[in-house]
Design a protein around this motif. Structure first.
Motif, mmCIF file in Angstrom:
data_model
loop_
_atom_site.group_PDB
_atom_site.id
_atom_site.type_symbol
_atom_site.label_atom_id
_atom_site.label_comp_id
_atom_site.label_asym_id
_atom_site.label_seq_id
_atom_site.Cartn_x
_atom_site.Cartn_y
_atom_site.Cartn_z
ATOM 1 N N UNK A 191 1.646 3.374 2.105
ATOM 2 C CA UNK A 191 2.455 3.552 3.314
ATOM 3 C C UNK A 191 3.692 2.675 3.244
ATOM 4 N N UNK B 21 6.113 3.979 0.789
ATOM 5 C CA UNK B 21 6.769 5.170 1.309
ATOM 6 C C UNK B 21 7.910 4.786 2.264
ATOM 7 N N UNK C 38 -1.656 9.958 11.758
ATOM 8 C CA UNK C 38 -2.989 9.389 11.837
ATOM 9 C C UNK C 38 -2.956 7.921 11.382
ATOM 10 N N UNK C 39 -2.317 7.757 10.268
ATOM 11 C CA UNK C 39 -2.189 6.418 9.707
ATOM 12 C C UNK C 39 -1.399 5.524 10.660
ATOM 13 N N UNK D 211 -1.063 13.784 8.929
ATOM 14 C CA UNK D 211 -1.767 12.719 8.214
ATOM 15 C C UNK D 211 -1.080 11.384 8.404
ATOM 16 N N UNK D 212 0.227 11.457 8.360
ATOM 17 C CA UNK D 212 0.959 10.205 8.489
ATOM 18 C C UNK D 212 0.792 9.638 9.877
ATOM 19 N N UNK E 215 0.870 -1.189 0.000
ATOM 20 C CA UNK E 215 0.000 0.000 0.000
ATOM 21 C C UNK E 215 0.903 1.235 0.000
ATOM 22 N N UNK F 138 -8.166 8.323 4.220
ATOM 23 C CA UNK F 138 -6.784 8.683 4.551
ATOM 24 C C UNK F 138 -5.807 7.991 3.619
ATOM 25 N N UNK F 139 -6.140 6.782 3.235
ATOM 26 C CA UNK F 139 -5.241 6.034 2.361
ATOM 27 C C UNK F 139 -5.185 6.671 0.986
ATOM 28 N N UNK G 232 -0.840 12.239 -2.255
ATOM 29 C CA UNK G 232 0.310 13.002 -1.809
ATOM 30 C C UNK G 232 1.597 12.345 -2.316
ATOM 31 N N UNK H 175 -3.400 4.267 13.332
ATOM 32 C CA UNK H 175 -4.344 3.293 12.838
ATOM 33 C C UNK H 175 -3.699 1.910 12.725
ATOM 34 N N UNK H 176 -2.478 1.990 12.345
ATOM 35 C CA UNK H 176 -1.766 0.720 12.178
ATOM 36 C C UNK H 176 -1.310 0.160 13.513
ATOM 37 N N UNK I 171 -5.776 9.776 0.327
ATOM 38 C CA UNK I 171 -5.036 11.057 0.431
ATOM 39 C C UNK I 171 -3.532 10.804 0.406
ATOM 40 N N UNK I 172 -3.125 9.763 1.136
ATOM 41 C CA UNK I 172 -1.691 9.458 1.194
ATOM 42 C C UNK I 172 -1.177 9.090 -0.193
#
Lengths: 342, 660
Positions: free
Chosen positions: A250, A253, B642-643, B639-640, A248, A302-303, A309, B646-647, A305-306
């Motif tokens: 994240x 990244x 936040x993620x 934002x990060x 994903x 949120x995913x 970005x 979540x994780x 948006x990430x």
């Protein structure tokens, strides 16, 4: 060790220079100013030669006699003085302790020098740039974070540590790994994984023994200590680094940060980035190749948006590397997305 | 049957005298409750004195005394039983004598009692109590030849001695005395001036003066008479003989009754008026009180010296300037403002030969030409005798007046306070630091010339967190009541004070360290009632007041903005000063230089630096840019994180790693 001493001397010198420059400005009745390199997307570039994200030349001027700056200015100088004290007595502080040391109320006011640890952390990062020294060189450390296990022995503060004989917890990786000496490195490669839970799994099964490798994790984004340790092993012992992340944005990244460095730490990417590291998984074709459809998790806002970005950042990177004509390709719209977790 | 009823009704109808009318409708004059009545009396008498001084062009010196009446209540109190001294009641007697004579030796004096006499003695001192012959009194004698008596009674075979106690009880009655140094009143006019309602000298003329209807002073006399039954005591002199009157009003006939008239010598050549009234009332301090009225009166009339002595002490308002204001000129009414009823009365009372000359003579701004124009428009023969003009014709004339173009009335009949005087009065009486004052040029409403003046006091000792105080004046007389009915309050609320750097809740008075003085001067003040406390809302008046407030407001605004800026600069400097020791300490650590010297140098910069530079922040643009960039960084971080949460990643994670 000698090199380290030298660096510390450099940090001390730089701190003293910061102080004497400011005092000189004050004596000349000038508004005391600190030039702070800007750490943001607009001032970082991808260097094709080194394959790293590096910081540019843009600086922001921070003034003492400016309502908007005075607090941050004071924080920066305060942390500089704190660091100098630490260097003088050769002791270290954690980020949290540094925050406690700085937090106090100005007399006759309700202003605290810092309110949240975030502020002292920022001030420390600013100081890294101003004093041209890393946080560790300024004797401020982060907490231990991340674990490693495998057939490697090291010497840390005079203690001999064998990473293959540390039970179920593995070795906890400290924030500062500069002074570690590798005594015995018999492994062939390193697997870094995003998920600490996965590390626990592989460690219980003693995978590192079977594959003769090191397994390392720091829960999500890799900390400085972990990245520096990976880089040293990669450079000093030529160990290939494989990165096992979620499928994903994240995960991708995390991989990119390990490989090229990050915007926030662009100023020290030289000692952190590992351009030679390789992606191990998971990727979208794994879904087909290993029939993983049942394991997909739908993206939330949120995913998405990430993802967007990330595409913007990628677009800029691509532009830097390959020129403007291919820019458009990275910006394709994504209607739906799925996580593929380890 | 119907005739009978009509007859009965006609029988019941009779003339009601004006005095009788007001006896029943005292609220119209401002006597609806005891508190207000007392203020009204003081107000009317003070206004009259100031008016008299103005007319005679004499600097007024006025003394007002408000004294609460007391009654003495006598009571007897048990002191001792004759047979119990010495003994049970000995202490009572000792304490009583000690208090009475303030002598120490009584405490330890020996006491003897032979049935007839009680003796207390110590060394050469002694006190002797002996029963009088009739057994009604006890005579007390002392060694230092003091003597007094106590009461004694026989009760159940015992001789009981009582002491007499006198207590003063405050009544709801007051004696109000006012003394001025004005021209005085001619002796033959005195009974009428105070004993007949509507006998003012001011009613049929148009001139800016405090009282108009001729009700004020008389109302006070009438009220006094109604509540206490006492006569008004008047002492006056033109400078020769002093005349003393005691006057009552025959309410039914509306006629004065002279109870006493004495003539006295006047060796000092005193002139002026002294008036003494007794009346029912209640005295208060604070808002809408006599003190407030006197203070505000002085604010608008600083050439007067006013001494006020009330139940709680004496206040002296000194003369601030010794120059009398310009005498207002008397003018004839202007046709535009005349009411139908007034017009009729004027037509009936005139001694001009025909209706055309009546207009030319009795009105201002009407010549032969315009008089003929009016009459032509009304269709009335210009040669008609005024007394022959019919009621219906008068109505036509009244309507025709408005159709004929006339020059506006002359405005030299107005006497403004003036900007300087308002400034002086406001600074002195409110402690304002800054005053913006404006006198508008005269204007006209309904044929009556008027002008508006405004002064606004700011800062100083005016409380900063309260609604601005509004001082309203009509012809230099303070208006204390019915503020919300008054055009002055309406106009003030309509002005946007936020433009001048003050806060203002919607459609209210502004809030802040502000006082607003508004003076309305006119030959005819359109009060909403006989109590003369609120001015009616005519559009012309509303507009002028707003313009005056806005004029003064602009001046005030620039001052307020300057003050606010200065305050901001001061606050900023103070903020920097708080950071200075911290910075100096850090720098001293970094450089081994003296902390004290760095502090001195930094403070020097704060002192010397161009205040604007410090306030605005040199390089503010760079600062803003830095901030902008930071925000972007923070956004991503947020934002990060936040993620990250979540994780379920570790909470001890270093923020910057998690972020970038």
């Amino acid at each position: 060790m000698k090199k380290e001493m030298k660096k510390e001397l450099g940090a001390k010198k730089n701190l003293r220079k910061l102080g004497s420059d400011l005092v000189e400005q004050i004596e000349k009745k000038q508004n005391p100013t600190i030039d702070i390199p800007i750490r943001s997307l607009s001032n970082v570039n991808f260097n094709k030669e080194t394959m790293r994200i590096e910081i540019g030349d843009a600086v922001a001027k921070r003034y003492f006699f400016n309502i908007a700056h005075v607090r941050k200015f004071t924080q920066t100088v305060e942390v500089a003085a704190l660091s100098k004290d630490l260097l003088d007595v050769n002791k270290h502080l954690s980020l949290r302790e540094a925050y406690y040391r700085m937090k106090r109320t100005l007399p006759n006011s309700n202003i605290n020098i810092v309110d949240e640890q975030e502020e002292s952390n920022q001030a420390i990062e600013d100081l890294e740039l101003v004093a041209n020294s890393s946080r560790e060189q300024l004797h401020i450390n982060a907490n231990k974070m991340g674990s490693v296990a495998g057939n490697v022995a090291i010497e840390d503060k005079g203690d001999l540590v064998d990473w293959s004989k540390l039970g179920s917890g593995g070795w906890a990786i400290p924030s500062n790994v500069e002074n570690i000496k590798f005594k015995k490195v018999k492994t062939k490669f390193i697997i870094y994984m995003e998920k600490a839970a996965e590390w626990e799994r592989l460690h219980e099964d003693r995978v590192w023994e079977k594959l003769n490798c090191l397994i390392m994790s720091s829960q999500g984004q890799a900390t400085r200590g972990v990245r520096r340790l990976l880089q040293r092993l990669h450079l000093e012992h030529k160990l290939p680094v494989y990165v096992l992340v979620d499928g994903d944005p994240w995960g991708i990244y995390i991989y990119s940060v390990l490989k090229f460095g990050s915007i926030g730490l662009a100023h020290i990417s030289e000692s952190l980035a590992i351009p030679g590291c390789k992606m191990l998984g998971l990727t979208a074709d794994d879904v087909v190749n290993y029939d993983l459809k049942r394991h997909l998790i739908k993206f939330e806002d949120v995913d998405m948006r990430r993802l967007e970005q990330g595409q913007e950042e990628l677009a800029e990177a691509v532009q830097d590397v390959e020129g403007a004509e291919r820019q458009g390709r990275a910006g394709g719209a994504v209607i739906e997305g799925y996580h593929l977790h380890l | 049957m119907a005739e009978n009823i009509a007859e009965q009704m006609s029988e019941a109808m009779r003339e009601v005298s004006v005095a009788e009318f007001f006896e029943k409708n005292r609220h119209l004059l401002g006597y609806e409750n005891p508190t207000k009545a007392l203020i009204t009396v003081v107000k009317e008498l003070l206004d009259n004195s100031l008016d008299a001084a103005n007319e005679a062009d004499m600097l007024p010196d006025i003394k007002i005394n408000v004294e609460q009446k007391k009654t003495e209540v006598k009571s007897e109190e048990y002191l001792f039983s004759w047979s119990k001294v010495p003994g049970d009641d000995e202490r009572n007697l000792r304490n009583f004598l000690k208090k009475q004579f303030n002598l120490d030796w009584i405490e330890n004096a020996k006491i003897t009692n032979d049935g007839e006499k009680i003796r207390l003695f110590s060394d050469k001192n002694w006190i002797e109590l002996s029963i009088g012959r009739k057994k009604e009194k006890v005579i007390v004698n002392t060694s230092n030849k003091k003597t007094f008596k106590l009461k004694i009674k026989t009760e159940a075979n015992e001789l009981i001695v009582y002491q007499l106690i006198t207590n003063e009880v405050l009544e709801d009655k007051f004696k109000v005395t006012i003394v001025d140094n004005g021209p005085g009143i001619r002796e033959d006019k005195v009974p009428y001036a105070f004993g007949k309602l509507l006998y003012g000298s001011k009613f049929y003329r148009l001139r800016q003066s405090r009282g108009i209807q001729g009700l004020g002073g008389h109302g006070a006399v009438l009220y006094s008479q109604l509540t206490t039954g006492k006569s008004a005591k008047i002492t006056t002199s033109l400078g020769k003989k002093i005349h003393y009157f005691e006057i009552m009003i025959d309410v039914e006939k509306n006629e004065p009754q002279v109870i006493v008239h004495e003539t006295r010598d006047n060796p000092d050549g005193w002139h002026g008026l002294k008036l003494e009234l007794e009346l029912e009332g209640r005295y208060i301090e604070g808002k809408q009180s006599i003190t407030e009225y006197v203070e505000q009166t002085h604010m608008a009339n600083p050439y007067a010296s006013i001494t006020f002595e009330g139940p709680n002490g004496k206040v002296v308002y000194k003369r601030l300037i010794s120059e009398m204001p310009k005498q207002p000129v008397e003018i004839k009414p202007h046709p535009y403002g005349v009411e139908l009823g007034v017009l009729r009365r004027m037509i009936n009372a005139t001694n001009t030969k025909n209706i055309a000359t009546f207009f030319a003579k009795e009105f201002s701004r009407v010549g032969k030409g315009s008089a003929l124009q009016i009459l032509k428009a009304a269709g009335v023969d210009p040669k008609k005798k005024p007394q022959d003009v019919l009621h219906e014709e008068t109505e036509r004339i009244h309507k025709a007046i408005q159709r004929v173009k006339l020059i506006a009335p002359p405005t030299d009949c107005l006497s403004p306070l003036g900007e300087k005087l308002m400034e002086k009065g406001l600074k002195k009486d409110t402690g304002a630091e800054f005053v913006a004052a404006v006198t508008r040029p005269p204007s006209v409403y309904r044929g009556n010339p008027f002008l508006v003046e405004v002064a606004m006091g700011y800062g100083g000792s005016i409380p900063a967190d309260q609604t601005a105080q509004l001082f309203r004046f009509a012809n230099k007389v303070p208006l204390l009541y019915h503020q919300s009915d008054c055009v002055i309050a309406d106009a003030t609320k309509e002005v946007d004070f936020r433009r001048y750097g003050l806060s203002q809740p919607s459609s209210s008075l502004p809030v802040g360290p502000l006082v607003i003085l508004v003076h309305f001067a006119s030959v005819w003040v359109p009060f909403t009632s006989e109590g003369k406390q609120a001015i009616a809302n005519y559009p012309e008046i509303l507009k002028e007041i707003k313009l005056a407030i806005q004029d003064a407001g602009r001046e005030l605004g620039s001052y307020v903005r300057h003050q606010v800026k200065q305050r901001e600069i001061r606050l900023r400097k103070e903020l920097f000063e708080k950071y200075v020791p911290e910075l100096a300490e850090s720098l001293a650590k970094l450089t081994d230089k003296s902390k004290e010297k760095i502090i001195r140098d930094l403070e020097k910069i704060i002192r010397d630096k161009d205040t604007k530079k410090i306030a605005g922040g040199e390089g503010e643009k760079t600062g803003a840019a830095e901030k902008e960039v930071k925000n972007e960084g923070e956004k991503k971080e947020g934002e990060l994180n936040e993620k990250g949460n979540e994780k379920g990643t570790g909470s001890e994670k270093e923020p910057e790693e998690a972020g970038q």
